[in-house]
Motif scaffolding. Structure first.
Motif, mmCIF file in Angstrom:
data_model
loop_
_atom_site.group_PDB
_atom_site.id
_atom_site.type_symbol
_atom_site.label_atom_id
_atom_site.label_comp_id
_atom_site.label_asym_id
_atom_site.label_seq_id
_atom_site.Cartn_x
_atom_site.Cartn_y
_atom_site.Cartn_z
ATOM 1 N N SER A 42 9.639 0.577 -1.608
ATOM 2 C CA SER A 42 8.422 1.093 -2.345
ATOM 3 C C SER A 42 7.674 -0.091 -2.617
ATOM 4 N N TYR A 157 2.165 7.460 -10.290
ATOM 5 C CA TYR A 157 1.567 8.501 -9.075
ATOM 6 C C TYR A 157 0.168 8.813 -9.564
ATOM 7 N N LYS A 159 -3.263 11.548 -8.508
ATOM 8 C CA LYS A 159 -3.635 12.922 -8.003
ATOM 9 C C LYS A 159 -4.947 12.769 -7.179
ATOM 10 N N SER A 160 -4.983 13.341 -6.138
ATOM 11 C CA SER A 160 -6.129 13.466 -5.398
ATOM 12 C C SER A 160 -6.294 15.170 -4.948
ATOM 13 N N ASP A 162 -8.197 17.528 -2.108
ATOM 14 C CA ASP A 162 -8.715 17.531 -0.933
ATOM 15 C C ASP A 162 -9.984 18.528 -0.880
ATOM 16 N N SER A 168 -2.901 16.934 -4.660
ATOM 17 C CA SER A 168 -1.854 16.445 -4.170
ATOM 18 C C SER A 168 -1.465 15.037 -4.891
ATOM 19 N N SER A 169 -0.314 14.756 -5.132
ATOM 20 C CA SER A 169 -0.087 13.115 -5.801
ATOM 21 C C SER A 169 0.512 12.292 -4.870
ATOM 22 N N TYR A 170 0.143 11.097 -4.894
ATOM 23 C CA TYR A 170 0.710 9.771 -4.020
ATOM 24 C C TYR A 170 0.867 8.829 -4.879
ATOM 25 N N LYS A 171 1.870 7.720 -4.275
ATOM 26 C CA LYS A 171 2.062 6.668 -5.131
ATOM 27 C C LYS A 171 0.947 5.692 -5.113
ATOM 28 N N CYS A 172 0.657 5.261 -6.082
ATOM 29 C CA CYS A 172 -0.686 4.438 -6.257
ATOM 30 C C CYS A 172 -0.404 3.181 -6.969
#
Length: 199
Positions: A42, A157, A159-160, A162, A168-172
């Protein structure tokens, strides 16, 4: 990492006027729990902005007090972790762990002959803490503290949303932590623990 091992190495500069050598090395080995640190895969995917910046930890985790009641044989330590050979080379006679961690590793199939249980207060009734011991040549329980000022402890994490409005959440990013440790362990003479004195 297969045995879930965490290694701390400390190099303590000697005080030549007190008859100490140039430095003293210590190694403390404990079990690494899976949620303690971010997986290296990661971390490799997350690029660090401004890598030369001196960072402050976002979270201060509490002090952990560990009683290191078992010695680890350096020459046999490679089967516990291949890193022991390099990291603890200067601390061959001063590698310590805990009985509860040893039990975990033994269940995983590690050879128990690399571990030696150290004398306890129950074995030696006059065993004192080194800072209370007057005689420098008597055994005692030494205490050594260290602090890790910054380490990657969790993923962040974000949030974005669409075009359809679905979140949706993503590692940032990486959350950083600071943590302190105090290790107590047996030494055959107080001379090996002169920093643990009341001044």
């Amino acid at each position: 990492f297969c045995q879930e091992v965490k290694i701390f190495r400390a190099l303590i500069l000697g005080e030549l006027e007190r008859g100490q050598s140039q430095f003293q090395a210590l190694c403390f080995i404990t079990r690494l729990h899976r949620n303690e640190i971010i997986p290296s895969e990661s971390m490799a995917k997350l690029r660090q902005k401004n890598p030369r910046t001196v960072r402050q930890a976002e979270e201060v985790r509490g002090l952990e007090h560990l009683s290191m009641d078992v010695a680890v044989n350096f020459s046999k330590g490679a089967q516990l972790s291949s890193h022991i050979h390099n990291v603890c080379a200067e601390a061959k006679e001063a590698i310590y762990t805990r009985e509860e961690d040893v039990k975990f590793w033994l269940e995983k199939g590690v050879d128990g002959s690399m571990f030696e249980v150290l004398p306890q207060t129950s074995d030696l009734p006059d065993l004192q803490r080194c800072k209370l011991r007057a005689d420098r040549w008597k055994p005692c329980i030494c205490s050594y503290s260290l602090s890790i000022e910054w380490y990657p402890c969790m993923l962040k994490y974000c949030k974005s949303r669409d075009a359809g409005g679905k979140v949706s959440s993503y590692k940032c990013g990486i959350r950083s932590c600071q943590k302190g440790y105090t290790f107590d362990y047996y030494v055959p003479q107080k001379q090996l623990c002169l920093w643990d004195e009341d001044t």
